[in-house]
Design an enzyme around this catalytic site. Structure first.
Site, PDB file in Angstrom:
ATOM      1  N   GLY A  14       0.827  -1.205   0.000  1.00 31.68           N
ATOM      2  CA  GLY A  14       0.000   0.000   0.000  1.00 31.68           C
ATOM      3  C   GLY A  14       0.861   1.254   0.000  1.00 31.68           C
ATOM      4  N   GLY A  19       1.860   5.360   3.041  1.00 29.65           N
ATOM      5  CA  GLY A  19       2.858   4.312   2.732  1.00 29.65           C
ATOM      6  C   GLY A  19       4.118   4.923   2.141  1.00 29.65           C
ATOM      7  CB  ALA A 128       1.246  12.145   3.653  1.00 29.34           C
ATOM      8  NE  ARG A 130       1.059   9.177  -4.591  1.00 32.38           N
ATOM      9  CZ  ARG A 130       0.949   7.888  -4.675  1.00 32.38           C
ATOM     10  NH1 ARG A 130      -0.102   7.268  -4.269  1.00 32.38           N
ATOM     11  NH2 ARG A 130       1.915   7.170  -5.179  1.00 32.38           N
ATOM     12  CE  LYS A 182      -5.579   9.442  13.264  1.00 37.29           C
ATOM     13  NZ  LYS A 182      -6.253   9.079  12.092  1.00 37.29           N
ATOM     14  CG  ASN A 190     -12.257  11.345   9.081  1.00 38.09           C
ATOM     15  OD1 ASN A 190     -11.781  12.226   9.780  1.00 38.09           O
ATOM     16  ND2 ASN A 190     -11.518  10.396   8.569  1.00 38.09           N
TER      17      ASN A 190
HETATM   18  O1  KPL Z   1      -7.127  11.407  10.529  1.00 42.43           O
HETATM   19  C1  KPL Z   1      -7.648  12.328   9.947  1.00 42.43           C
HETATM   20  C2  KPL Z   1      -8.177  12.035   8.605  1.00 42.43           C
HETATM   21  O2  KPL Z   1      -8.336  12.931   7.799  1.00 42.43           O
HETATM   22  O3  KPL Z   1      -8.404  10.836   8.345  1.00 42.43           O
HETATM   23  C3  KPL Z   1      -7.808  13.655  10.620  1.00 42.43           C
HETATM   24  C4  KPL Z   1      -7.253  13.555  12.022  1.00 42.43           C
HETATM   25  C5  KPL Z   1      -9.253  14.030  10.682  1.00 42.43           C
HETATM   26  C6  KPL Z   1      -7.021  14.767   9.954  1.00 42.43           C
HETATM   27  O4  KPL Z   1      -7.551  15.188   8.748  1.00 42.43           O
END
Ligand code: KPL
Length: 304
Positions: A14, A19, A128, A130, A182, A190
């Site tokens: 991945g 990755g 990160a 793309r 998390k 999200n």
């Molecule tokens: O983990 C994230 C994601 O976008 O999946 C956060 C913490 C919301 C940061 O954008």
């Protein structure tokens, strides 16, 4: 006993944004990194990373699907839905003493590995993405935590010799709580950013406050029901901190929606509402957001 050099061999399944970022970081820390490919076309691949204004390139050897050589240490950095199929696709190359480390958003995967292996889990606040031109851009540097869910143990040798050499990468004896924290943050940021097509920072505005408050309450109630009181009690504060520190980011779910790709909603809010301890709770906003995102619908009404 593997030699010190062998402890630094990593195969990566991945090579998306995260990755690629860790392929560079591990290679810079002296690890030998091999990318697992889906086809036989390339023997090597050059990955480009823009980080802090500098562009770096590394050329990595590729291992094709037919390669039978054993994999001592495997990093799985795919999207959540691809974790289990990806591991299954190379299970003939795993051995009883192989290390499998999964760095993916969400929960509800990698629980049934071949050979009775248990997956180490990692979570990172490194950002990160793309670039359309093909390279990866490091959007910010955060902290990475790695551990074995449900097991308090000293960092294994492979951690000390590879990941432990990376800046801001820590061994986490309570990684399960970290993963829940998390998960809970992702359950709020999200789906809201994806359904309302906004950047993370916009969620702090008066427009989205009622939604944010309601969703934090629902997710906290679900975390409490699942026995995650410490996650529940700091959720609102944690969400606001992430919203501020990643204000300009598009969440990964919004990026998936905008890119026309499947989202990780089933492994984030879907996992939460399907948890056996949570099924008695109504969680209407969670359900509405799951429905909208699954249907690819953009929401406009901002009343919870
Ligand atoms: O983990 C994230 C994601 O976008 O999946 C956060 C913490 C919301 C940061 O954008």
């Amino acid at each position: 006993m593997p030699s010190d050099a062998a402890l630094r061999d990593w195969h990566i399944l991945g090579a998306g944004a995260i990755g690629t970022l860790f392929a560079h970081r591990l290679a810079n820390a002296g690890c030998r990194v091999v990318l697992l490919s889906r086809g036989d076309a390339e023997a090597r691949r050059t990955l480009t990373l823009d980080s802090g204004g500098l562009t770096r390139q590394h050329t990595f050897p590729m291992s094709p699907p037919g390669d039978p050589t054993p994999i001592p240490r495997l990093l799985v950095s795919t999207k959540a839905a691809a974790v289990d199929p990806a591991i299954h696709s190379i299970c003939h190359r795993l051995q009883a003493h192989s290390t499998v480390l999964v760095l993916a958003n969400g929960m509800g995967f990698a629980s049934d590995l071949p050979l009775g292996l248990t997956a180490f889990r990692g979570t990172t606040t490194d950002g990160a993405w793309r670039h359309p031109a093909g390279h990866t851009v490091q959007a910010g540097s955060g902290t990475t935590r790695i551990g074995l869910p449900g097991v308090a143990m000293a960092p294994p040798d492979w951690f000390r010799d590879s990941w432990g050499r990376l800046r801001d990468c820590q061994w986490d004896n309570a990684v399960e709580t970290t993963l829940w924290r998390k998960l809970a943050i992702n359950c709020v940021i999200n789906p809201l950013t994806a359904a309302y097509r906004c950047r993370n920072g916009e969620l702090a505005s008066a427009t989205y406050r009622p939604l944010l408050t309601t969703l934090c309450s629902e997710v906290s109630a679900a975390c409490r029901a699942a026995g995650r009181d410490s996650v529940a009690s700091s959720l609102r504060e944690d969400v606001l901190a992430v919203i501020h520190s990643t204000a300009q980011n598009r969440s990964s779910m919004l990026q998936d929606v905008l890119g026309g790709r499947p989202t990780e909603i089933d492994f984030i809010n879907g996992y939460l509402i399907g948890h056996p301890a949570v099924t008695g709770l109504e969680l209407p906003l969670n359900r509405r957001l799951i429905r909208a995102i699954t249907a690819g619908q953009q929401l406009e009404d901002t009343w919870p």
